[in-house]
Design a protein around this motif. Structure first.
Motif, mmCIF file in Angstrom:
data_model
loop_
_atom_site.group_PDB
_atom_site.id
_atom_site.type_symbol
_atom_site.label_atom_id
_atom_site.label_comp_id
_atom_site.label_asym_id
_atom_site.label_seq_id
_atom_site.Cartn_x
_atom_site.Cartn_y
_atom_site.Cartn_z
ATOM 1 N N ARG A 91 0.878 -1.178 0.000
ATOM 2 C CA ARG A 91 0.000 0.000 0.000
ATOM 3 C C ARG A 91 0.908 1.220 0.000
ATOM 4 O O ARG A 91 1.864 1.282 0.764
ATOM 5 N N VAL A 92 0.621 2.172 -0.862
ATOM 6 C CA VAL A 92 1.526 3.295 -1.115
ATOM 7 C C VAL A 92 0.889 4.599 -0.657
ATOM 8 O O VAL A 92 -0.275 4.876 -0.965
ATOM 9 N N ARG A 93 1.671 5.398 0.073
ATOM 10 C CA ARG A 93 1.230 6.727 0.509
ATOM 11 C C ARG A 93 2.296 7.743 0.118
ATOM 12 O O ARG A 93 3.401 7.745 0.665
ATOM 13 N N LEU A 94 1.968 8.598 -0.854
ATOM 14 C CA LEU A 94 2.884 9.661 -1.261
ATOM 15 C C LEU A 94 2.828 10.791 -0.236
ATOM 16 O O LEU A 94 1.749 11.251 0.137
ATOM 17 N N LEU A 95 4.002 11.232 0.206
ATOM 18 C CA LEU A 95 4.091 12.238 1.265
ATOM 19 C C LEU A 95 4.391 13.630 0.746
ATOM 20 O O LEU A 95 3.959 14.621 1.331
ATOM 21 N N GLY A 96 5.169 13.721 -0.321
ATOM 22 C CA GLY A 96 5.545 15.036 -0.831
ATOM 23 C C GLY A 96 6.459 14.894 -2.024
ATOM 24 O O GLY A 96 6.887 13.792 -2.365
ATOM 25 N N ARG A 97 6.729 16.020 -2.657
ATOM 26 C CA ARG A 97 7.679 16.031 -3.770
ATOM 27 C C ARG A 97 8.387 17.372 -3.812
ATOM 28 O O ARG A 97 7.908 18.380 -3.300
ATOM 29 N N SER A 98 9.528 17.347 -4.437
ATOM 30 C CA SER A 98 10.262 18.573 -4.757
ATOM 31 C C SER A 98 10.329 18.649 -6.283
ATOM 32 O O SER A 98 9.670 17.871 -6.977
ATOM 33 N N GLU A 99 11.113 19.548 -6.790
ATOM 34 C CA GLU A 99 11.217 19.710 -8.231
ATOM 35 C C GLU A 99 11.697 18.432 -8.928
ATOM 36 O O GLU A 99 11.292 18.133 -10.046
ATOM 37 N N ARG A 100 12.534 17.632 -8.226
ATOM 38 C CA ARG A 100 13.170 16.473 -8.863
ATOM 39 C C ARG A 100 13.037 15.174 -8.076
ATOM 40 O O ARG A 100 13.610 14.156 -8.484
ATOM 41 N N PRO A 143 13.794 18.115 -13.502
ATOM 42 C CA PRO A 143 12.455 18.427 -13.003
ATOM 43 C C PRO A 143 11.432 17.422 -13.535
ATOM 44 O O PRO A 143 11.546 16.936 -14.669
ATOM 45 N N TRP A 144 10.428 17.127 -12.699
ATOM 46 C CA TRP A 144 9.335 16.248 -13.133
ATOM 47 C C TRP A 144 8.640 16.868 -14.347
ATOM 48 O O TRP A 144 8.438 18.087 -14.385
ATOM 49 N N PRO A 145 8.251 16.074 -15.336
ATOM 50 C CA PRO A 145 7.421 16.623 -16.416
ATOM 51 C C PRO A 145 6.144 17.229 -15.813
ATOM 52 O O PRO A 145 5.631 16.742 -14.796
ATOM 53 N N GLU A 146 5.649 18.295 -16.431
ATOM 54 C CA GLU A 146 4.508 19.042 -15.866
ATOM 55 C C GLU A 146 3.310 18.166 -15.539
ATOM 56 O O GLU A 146 2.716 18.306 -14.471
ATOM 57 N N GLU A 147 2.936 17.265 -16.462
ATOM 58 C CA GLU A 147 1.754 16.438 -16.229
ATOM 59 C C GLU A 147 1.983 15.447 -15.087
ATOM 60 O O GLU A 147 1.074 15.160 -14.311
ATOM 61 N N VAL A 148 3.198 14.942 -14.954
ATOM 62 C CA VAL A 148 3.523 14.033 -13.848
ATOM 63 C C VAL A 148 3.529 14.810 -12.536
ATOM 64 O O VAL A 148 2.988 14.341 -11.525
ATOM 65 N N ALA A 149 4.117 15.998 -12.539
ATOM 66 C CA ALA A 149 4.147 16.829 -11.330
ATOM 67 C C ALA A 149 2.732 17.128 -10.852
ATOM 68 O O ALA A 149 2.432 17.027 -9.649
ATOM 69 N N ALA A 150 1.839 17.469 -11.777
ATOM 70 C CA ALA A 150 0.447 17.762 -11.404
ATOM 71 C C ALA A 150 -0.238 16.522 -10.838
ATOM 72 O O ALA A 150 -0.972 16.611 -9.846
ATOM 73 N N SER A 151 0.000 15.373 -11.431
ATOM 74 C CA SER A 151 -0.600 14.130 -10.926
ATOM 75 C C SER A 151 -0.033 13.747 -9.564
ATOM 76 O O SER A 151 -0.771 13.293 -8.683
ATOM 77 N N LEU A 152 1.271 13.924 -9.397
ATOM 78 C CA LEU A 152 1.872 13.666 -8.077
ATOM 79 C C LEU A 152 1.269 14.594 -7.025
ATOM 80 O O LEU A 152 0.915 14.155 -5.922
ATOM 81 N N ASP A 153 1.142 15.872 -7.365
ATOM 82 C CA ASP A 153 0.566 16.834 -6.420
ATOM 83 C C ASP A 153 -0.853 16.446 -6.018
ATOM 84 O O ASP A 153 -1.222 16.539 -4.840
ATOM 85 N N ALA A 154 -1.648 16.007 -6.983
ATOM 86 C CA ALA A 154 -3.028 15.596 -6.682
ATOM 87 C C ALA A 154 -3.043 14.382 -5.769
ATOM 88 O O ALA A 154 -3.829 14.319 -4.813
#
Length: 159
Positions: free
Chosen positions: A82-91, A127-138
């Protein structure tokens, strides 16, 4: 266990006999592999396909792990990640991966990880690609809203 079981199950499988060690439980080297498999499966939902290196020239590389073993997994026990994403930075991104013992309804192991976005052309962070960054943020926002705290080791952090 009861709070985590509502998260999507990844890498769900019984512990195979060849994964058992002399102590009669899942060998330590397999916990990380199963957690990694579960993370990889879960990242497909945020735009990171498992074939990303071949199809787009991007990859995720692990920078750090912290592993906490809580309960044994034995041959035949059903396990899942089971996966829980906690946060991200630019990379980079920070995640908790819980390996659950579905047979005994308990948490077997927690893998905390920092992973990096890599451009394979030069094999450097990018840097994360824009669409991946947006999905990670969500997904991070969704996981922040879970009704229980994300307990980390305190030894890993995004920089």
């Amino acid at each position: 266990y009861d709070q985590l079981v509502d998260l999507p199950a990844w890498a769900e499988q019984p512990v195979p006999m060849p994964f058992e060690d002399i102590n009669g439980h899942l060998n330590v080297r397999h916990y990380l592999g199963i957690a990694s498999e579960g993370l990889d499966e879960s990242l497909v939902e945020v735009g990171i396909p498992q074939m990303w290196p071949l199809t787009h020239g991007h990859a995720c590389f692990t920078a750090e792990h912290h592993v906490t073993y809580l309960n044994e997994l034995r041959t035949g026990d059903t396990m899942s990640a089971r996966v829980r994403l906690l946060g991200r930075s630019e990379r980079a991104a920070h995640v908790l991966i819980y390996l659950l013992d579905e047979t005994h309804r308990q948490v077997a192991c927690v893998v905390e990880e920092i992973f990096l976005h890599i451009e394979l052309e030069d094999r450097r962070t990018a840097p994360w690609p824009e669409e991946v960054a947006a999905s990670l943020d969500a997904r991070i926002a969704e996981h922040e809203a879970l009704p229980f705290p994300a307990v980390t080791s305190g030894s890993l952090a995004l920089r």
